[in-house]
Design an enzyme around this catalytic site. Structure first.
Site, PDB file in Angstrom:
ATOM      1  N   TYR A 241       4.407  16.891 -34.048  1.00 39.16           N
ATOM      2  CA  TYR A 241       3.363  17.789 -34.568  1.00 39.16           C
ATOM      3  C   TYR A 241       1.956  17.223 -34.502  1.00 39.16           C
ATOM      4  O   TYR A 241       0.864  17.924 -34.078  1.00 39.16           O
ATOM      5  CB  TYR A 241       3.437  18.242 -36.109  1.00 39.16           C
ATOM      6  CG  TYR A 241       4.604  19.075 -36.465  1.00 39.16           C
ATOM      7  CD1 TYR A 241       5.111  19.828 -35.155  1.00 39.16           C
ATOM      8  CD2 TYR A 241       5.005  19.478 -37.658  1.00 39.16           C
ATOM      9  CE1 TYR A 241       6.361  20.951 -35.707  1.00 39.16           C
ATOM     10  CE2 TYR A 241       5.897  20.504 -37.929  1.00 39.16           C
ATOM     11  CZ  TYR A 241       6.579  21.220 -36.676  1.00 39.16           C
ATOM     12  OH  TYR A 241       7.489  22.318 -37.171  1.00 39.16           O
TER      13      TYR A 241
HETATM   14  N1  SAM Z   1      11.748  25.148 -40.013  1.00 39.67           N
HETATM   15  C1  SAM Z   1      10.862  26.067 -39.780  1.00 39.67           C
HETATM   16  C2  SAM Z   1      11.259  27.375 -40.275  1.00 39.67           C
HETATM   17  O1  SAM Z   1      12.430  27.288 -40.980  1.00 39.67           O
HETATM   18  O2  SAM Z   1      10.631  28.262 -40.102  1.00 39.67           O
HETATM   19  C3  SAM Z   1      10.090  26.172 -38.364  1.00 39.67           C
HETATM   20  C4  SAM Z   1       8.926  25.194 -38.141  1.00 39.67           C
HETATM   21  S1  SAM Z   1       7.659  25.350 -38.897  1.00 39.67           S
HETATM   22  C5  SAM Z   1       6.373  25.404 -37.772  1.00 39.67           C
HETATM   23  C6  SAM Z   1       7.232  23.809 -39.813  1.00 39.67           C
HETATM   24  C7  SAM Z   1       8.266  23.637 -41.147  1.00 39.67           C
HETATM   25  O3  SAM Z   1       9.359  23.400 -40.608  1.00 39.67           O
HETATM   26  C8  SAM Z   1       7.437  22.519 -42.081  1.00 39.67           C
HETATM   27  O4  SAM Z   1       6.641  22.937 -42.911  1.00 39.67           O
HETATM   28  C9  SAM Z   1       8.839  21.910 -42.762  1.00 39.67           C
HETATM   29  O5  SAM Z   1       9.196  22.814 -43.821  1.00 39.67           O
HETATM   30  C10 SAM Z   1      10.199  22.307 -41.738  1.00 39.67           C
HETATM   31  N2  SAM Z   1      10.056  20.897 -40.792  1.00 39.67           N
HETATM   32  C11 SAM Z   1       9.584  20.950 -39.424  1.00 39.67           C
HETATM   33  N3  SAM Z   1       9.808  19.769 -38.971  1.00 39.67           N
HETATM   34  C12 SAM Z   1      10.631  19.300 -39.844  1.00 39.67           C
HETATM   35  C13 SAM Z   1      11.175  17.810 -40.208  1.00 39.67           C
HETATM   36  N4  SAM Z   1      11.118  16.708 -39.157  1.00 39.67           N
HETATM   37  N5  SAM Z   1      11.935  17.339 -41.345  1.00 39.67           N
HETATM   38  C14 SAM Z   1      11.753  18.270 -42.403  1.00 39.67           C
HETATM   39  N6  SAM Z   1      11.330  19.575 -42.283  1.00 39.67           N
HETATM   40  C15 SAM Z   1      10.617  19.892 -41.079  1.00 39.67           C
END
Ligand code: SAM
Length: 443
Positions: A241
């Site tokens: 990110y």
């Molecule tokens: N996982 C998301 C969903 O269910 O819609 C899609 C990705 S969104 C761009 C970003 C969110 O995904 C974050 O705010 C977090 O909640 C989760 N996320 C992404 N990468 C993560 C990681 N390495 N560990 C934990 N949560 C993560």
């Protein structure tokens, strides 16, 4: 998210031509919530999602919507406009063209903006707690004006009304899903591509996406996402990110932290006091060097202090017989002098100022680093507690490191070289260059 919602979303994507070319990746339930999974072996650099502009929720979508008509296109901050579009489309329910996308958006993330009072107790004393409070205040004030100017005057758009919590949800969705470079008026939610999760193991520089077409020659713009590494069929596709975000920023924006020490940081705020007898001169000198009355220095664990921090600190602490250096005569060279120790008094005061500040900051946390590290060992930690412990331990480690630097300096005060000695050396009056009267030189 239910399996059927996910199925609806897939079908919607396919019907809109946004399924990712050749179906290389598909949305699926993963430990991070939803994510993108490789449909076959994919080499590094392969495009995994292509999302046409008609699916984006961005400024153009706002302008084309009844939100755009209600606000006359003007005045709203871009993120507020997209947030209102998001809430309006949710309010439209199944009638919204984005309905299948809206149905799979999370109800919350673990961002600290969504934490309860009780959960926030776990980060008492941290900078993250005050940043979180600041962000919520900002969102509240934006909500108050939007409520007065738009929501209350357009009851037809929001028949059920909008609460602060709804608005905060929209803010959190944007903050966690918008690709960092799409800031300001470029802000956009990109369905499907925004399912990609973050991995700390991906450290390649440069972004994993681009906008193709840009609407040139009548072609529709396309958001295109690539996998930064090889992925095997059935494995999740991840990106990085943002390499520059601290754990506190990750916690606030996304709701996770890393164990990597380069994410541990503490922002030291220094200020030229208005009651300082040399306030005007000091401010002048700070401004000549790109700093101001208040200066912020991000100190990162295991890294040296930011280069301007020591000169600024020495400037703040100038007093007594050192004040001559503030004279206008020296104005252009003073910063160079401040990069090295000025006088024993000055150097001693910078140590005291910083060490006192570290001590009082450290006293505000309710746990020690050792306690935190022990807690981090425990199994099945709740995600929010893990974030809290990670951030508070990281902040303390950085404070400890800063205190160590200045404790060591305090012990070395006698051995340092100060301004006056450097001047004498420059003039050839002491040290190796002594060239006065040592031989028949004068005839
Ligand atoms: N996982 C998301 C969903 O269910 O819609 C899609 C990705 S969104 C761009 C970003 C969110 O995904 C974050 O705010 C977090 O909640 C989760 N996320 C992404 N990468 C993560 C990681 N390495 N560990 C934990 N949560 C993560």
């Amino acid at each position: 998210t239910t399996a059927s919602a996910l199925e609806d979303f897939r079908r919607w994507l396919a019907s809109q031509g946004g399924a990712g070319e050749g179906g290389k990746a598909f949305p699926a339930a993963v430990p991070e919530g939803l994510g993108l999974v490789a449909a076959r072996d994919l080499p590094r650099g392969e495009v995994v999602a292509e999302v046409p502009k008609k699916l984006w929720m961005d400024a153009d979508a706002v302008a084309a919507s009844d939100i755009g008509r209600a606000c006359g296109g003007g005045g709203l901050r871009p993120w507020v406009a997209v947030a209102l579009l998001l809430l309006r489309e949710v309010a439209r329910g199944p009638g919204s063209p984005w309905a299948p996308y809206l149905a799979i958006l999370p109800r919350q993330t673990d961002s600290t903006i969504f934490w309860s009072e009780e959960e926030l107790l776990e980060i008492q004393g941290t900078q993250l707690l005050s940043t979180t409070a600041g962000v919520k205040e900002y969102v509240q004030s934006e909500f108050d004006s939007v409520e007065a100017e738009i929501i209350s005057t357009n009851k037809d758009l929001f028949p059920g009304g909008i609460t602060f919590d709804d608005f905060l949800w929209a803010f959190g969705i944007l903050r966690s899903r918008v690709f960092p470079e799409l800031r300001g008026d470029k802000i956009a939610l990109i369905p499907f591509a925004d399912l990609v999760n973050h991995s700390p193991n991906i450290t390649s520089e440069g972004s994993s996406w681009e906008i193709k077409g840009k609407g040139l020659f009548g072609r529709e713009a396309m958001f295109s996402l690539r996998t930064p590494v090889d992925v095997k069929s059935g494995e999740q596709i991840y990106i990085q990110y943002d390499l520059d975000k601290s754990n506190a920023e990750l916690a606030l924006d996304y709701g996770f932290v890393e164990s990597n020490s380069s994410r541990d940081s503490y922002t030291v705020t220094l200020e030229i006091s208005e009651s300082d007898p040399f306030y005007g001169d000091k401010l002048d000198i700070a401004e000549l060097n790109g700093l101001g009355e208040t200066a912020y220095f991000d100190v990162i664990l295991d890294e040296p202090l930011p280069p301007q921090m020591l000169p600024y600190l020495r400037l703040l602490c100038i007093g007594g017989t050192d004040a001559f250096i503030l004279e206008a005569l020296f104005r252009n060279s003073v910063w160079g002098h401040l990069e090295l120790p000025l006088s024993p008094d000055n150097e001693e005061s910078i140590c005291q100022v910083i060490r006192d500040a570290c001590k009082s900051a450290l006293a505000a946390y309710h746990t020690t680093i050792e306690q935190d590290e022990e807690l981090l060992e425990s199994e099945n930690l709740q995600p929010r507690l893990k974030i809290a412990i990670g951030v508070r331990a990281g902040e303390k480690k950085v404070l400890q490191q800063i205190d160590d630097i200045f404790r060591q300096r305090e012990e070395e005060l006698d051995g340092l070289e100060y301004y006056q000695e450097r001047r004498l050396k420059d003039l050839g009056l002491v040290g190796d260059n002594v060239s006065v009267n040592h031989g028949g030189h004068w005839g």
